[in-house]
Design an enzyme around this catalytic site. Structure first.
Site, PDB file in Angstrom:
ATOM      1  N   CYS A 190      43.463  38.979  25.055  1.00  0.00           N
ATOM      2  CA  CYS A 190      41.773  38.997  24.982  1.00  0.00           C
ATOM      3  C   CYS A 190      41.430  40.376  25.012  1.00  0.00           C
ATOM      4  CB  CYS A 190      41.388  38.329  26.352  1.00  0.00           C
ATOM      5  SG  CYS A 190      39.660  38.265  26.762  1.00  0.00           S
TER       6      CYS A 190
ATOM      7  N   GLU B  86      26.044  40.643  54.493  1.00  0.00           N
ATOM      8  CA  GLU B  86      27.170  40.106  53.582  1.00  0.00           C
ATOM      9  C   GLU B  86      27.857  38.629  54.383  1.00  0.00           C
ATOM     10  OE1 GLU B  86      28.426  39.601  50.109  1.00  0.00           O
ATOM     11  OE2 GLU B  86      29.728  38.141  51.010  1.00  0.00           O
TER      12      GLU B  86
ATOM     13  N   CYS C 154      21.644  38.021  38.388  1.00  0.00           N
ATOM     14  CA  CYS C 154      22.484  37.740  37.295  1.00  0.00           C
ATOM     15  C   CYS C 154      22.183  36.460  36.702  1.00  0.00           C
ATOM     16  CB  CYS C 154      24.116  37.423  37.630  1.00  0.00           C
ATOM     17  SG  CYS C 154      24.253  36.321  39.094  1.00  0.00           S
TER      18      CYS C 154
HETATM   19  C1  LIG Z   1      26.438  38.780  43.013  1.00  0.00           C
HETATM   20  S1  LIG Z   1      27.372  39.247  44.422  1.00  0.00           S
HETATM   21  C2  LIG Z   1      26.667  40.533  45.012  1.00  0.00           C
HETATM   22  C3  LIG Z   1      27.595  41.823  45.531  1.00  0.00           C
HETATM   23  C4  LIG Z   1      27.257  43.193  45.593  1.00  0.00           C
HETATM   24  N1  LIG Z   1      25.764  43.355  45.828  1.00  0.00           N
HETATM   25  C5  LIG Z   1      27.738  44.104  44.445  1.00  0.00           C
HETATM   26  O1  LIG Z   1      26.993  44.535  43.732  1.00  0.00           O
HETATM   27  O2  LIG Z   1      28.906  43.950  44.382  1.00  0.00           O
HETATM   28  C6  LIG Z   1      26.820  38.265  45.758  1.00  0.00           C
HETATM   29  C7  LIG Z   1      27.388  38.263  47.138  1.00  0.00           C
HETATM   30  O3  LIG Z   1      26.797  37.531  48.056  1.00  0.00           O
HETATM   31  C8  LIG Z   1      27.403  37.109  48.797  1.00  0.00           C
HETATM   32  N2  LIG Z   1      26.776  35.779  49.536  1.00  0.00           N
HETATM   33  C9  LIG Z   1      26.787  34.463  49.159  1.00  0.00           C
HETATM   34  N3  LIG Z   1      25.829  33.754  49.891  1.00  0.00           N
HETATM   35  C10 LIG Z   1      25.535  34.441  51.005  1.00  0.00           C
HETATM   36  C11 LIG Z   1      24.837  34.363  51.962  1.00  0.00           C
HETATM   37  N4  LIG Z   1      24.311  33.342  52.275  1.00  0.00           N
HETATM   38  N5  LIG Z   1      24.653  35.470  52.811  1.00  0.00           N
HETATM   39  C12 LIG Z   1      25.273  36.647  52.710  1.00  0.00           C
HETATM   40  N6  LIG Z   1      25.936  36.922  51.680  1.00  0.00           N
HETATM   41  C13 LIG Z   1      26.315  35.838  50.581  1.00  0.00           C
HETATM   42  C14 LIG Z   1      28.866  36.699  48.214  1.00  0.00           C
HETATM   43  O4  LIG Z   1      29.986  36.686  49.077  1.00  0.00           O
HETATM   44  C15 LIG Z   1      28.939  37.975  47.199  1.00  0.00           C
HETATM   45  O5  LIG Z   1      29.551  39.013  47.760  1.00  0.00           O
END
Ligand SMILES: C[S@@+](CC[C@H](N)C(=O)[O-])C[C@H]1O[C@@H](n2cnc3c(N)ncnc32)[C@H](O)[C@@H]1O
Length: 389
Positions: free
Chosen positions: A88, A262, A348
């Site tokens: 890939c 988180e 996203c």
């Molecule tokens: C799109 S990722 C973003 C992570 C980080 N901001 C980065 O740039 O790498 C979303 C994150 O939200 C966390 N997450 C999902 N549901 C959550 C919740 N209810 N409370 C806190 N964190 C949560 C996931 O574990 C994940 O790490």
């Protein structure tokens, strides 16, 4: 970019494959602006932030098919047969050059690939992550703990074969589900976090932590948000859904006191190590990280307290109905002399972003930017900077 797998119909994941990159970017930018049209006016949009079109993915998520003697690493076709995607073109070179050696390890350790139709076999996925240093982290997703002894027996050979392999773990995923991993993680190396240097910070990533998939674009994303918060004059920031702390650590490196919230304890462990790295760095402020539910306003206010800026980066489902309550709670906790006056939404999923922005009539977009994290697909990462109306 040309892809033989796409042309032959073996893999259609990159739906924009074959479209010149400049055309992809322009079309994606136009689509995002149209989707957010009435909520984010034309004049606030900046030029989109581009990516390399090939060789940008820092993580290979490979479904294992075939047999232990002749494994396929890639995806399964409609009939559940393995399709090998070791070549890939999206993978970073540090991944691409070692996938054959991983396949040989599967054979040496006699790990039978999981057969989805028959619900037999053991090895479901291999997930390989690369740091810009060239160091690697491997996660083997297994149905049961049965093969662990063979994995341990052959691990020294794998580590000798892949000298940049720093972190190895097995994830035990007994359920017959489409999800990528199960609840039990078995560390197989002494080091359990991969160090990913990025701009002025180091992200420390565990096997169960989220890492933005495109390292170069992630670095630009974090730098952009830090610039925005700095320009707004905020001295404190709360990073919700912070993962391993990308936004919070970049802000702290620029002298902005940061708190991250988180749900994943694995990610908070990594983020906390990143904060320790910054301690004593001239000009850096403190950062601390809390395991809590970012969608629970009371938990966030208790963890973070007063803050002048908020960054949110939720999963695809977005923030949902608790967002206005959360913003009110954070504003109420803030010092009246320095209220929460800056909100950055990194999304996203433009669809849930639109819903969430519509639920925030008291906040107005000041700047917005498409950040092309996912070239060759129509997936979009969008940044919006907001201030109170
Ligand atoms: C799109 S990722 C973003 C992570 C980080 N901001 C980065 O740039 O790498 C979303 C994150 O939200 C966390 N997450 C999902 N549901 C959550 C919740 N209810 N409370 C806190 N964190 C949560 C996931 O574990 C994940 O790490």
């Amino acid at each position: 970019m040309h892809c033989g797998h796409f042309s032959a119909g073996r893999c259609r994941s990159c739906t924009l494959m074959g479209t010149p990159y400049a055309d992809q970017l322009a079309a994606k930018d136009a689509a995002v602006r149209e989707r957010l049209g009435p909520l984010v006016p034309d004049h606030v949009w900046q030029e989109p932030l581009p990516s390399a079109a090939a060789g940008f993915r820092n993580k290979a998520k490979l479904v294992v098919g075939g047999t232990a003697g002749a494994p396929t690493l890639g995806i399964l076709d409609a009939d559940g047969r393995g399709v090998d995607l070791r070549t890939c073109g999206l993978h970073e070179a540090a991944l691409a050059t070692v996938l054959d050696r991983l396949a040989r390890f599967v054979t040496r350790a006699a790990l039978p690939p999981y057969d989805v139709a028959r619900r037999r076999g053991e090895l479901k996925h291999l997930v390989l992550t690369a740091s810009p240093t060239g160091e690697l982290m491997l996660r083997l997703v297994l149905r049961t703990t049965g093969p662990l002894e063979r994995v341990r027996e052959h691990l020294p050979g794998l580590l000798a074969d892949l000298p940049r392999l720093r972190v190895v773990s097995a994830n035990i995923h007994p359920e017959h589900k489409a999800t990528l991993s199960g609840a039990q993680e078995v560390p197989l190396t002494e080091e359990t976090l991969l160090s990913v240097p990025m701009g002025p910070v180091v992200l420390h990533v565990g096997p169960d932590s989220f890492l933005q998939t495109n390292t170069a674009v992630a670095a630009a994303l974090y730098a952009q948000v830090t610039d925005w918060i700095t320009d707004r004059g905020a001295a404190t920031v709360t990073d919700l859904y912070c993962g391993v702390g990308g936004f919070a650590l970049h802000a702290a490196a620029a002298g902005i006191e940061a708190v991250g919230v988180e749900v994943s304890a694995d990610a908070v462990r990594g983020a906390t190590r990143g904060a320790r790295d910054l301690a004593g760095v001239p000009g850096a402020a403190g950062a601390r990280f809390v395991v809590a539910d970012a969608s629970d306003p009371a938990a966030v206010v208790a963890a973070a307290g007063a803050t002048q800026a908020v960054v949110v980066n939720p999963p695809r489902r977005g923030l949902g109905p608790d967002l206005p309550v959360l913003l009110d709670g954070l504003s109420a906790a803030a010092d009246p002399a320095t209220p929460t006056g800056t909100l950055v939404y990194s999304s996203c999923n433009p669809v849930t972003l639109a819903t969430d922005l519509a639920a925030m009539p008291h906040w107005q977009p000041l700047s917005a930017r498409l950040v092309d994290m996912f070239p060759n697909t129509d997936h979009a990462e969008v940044l919006v900077l907001l201030g109170p109306r």
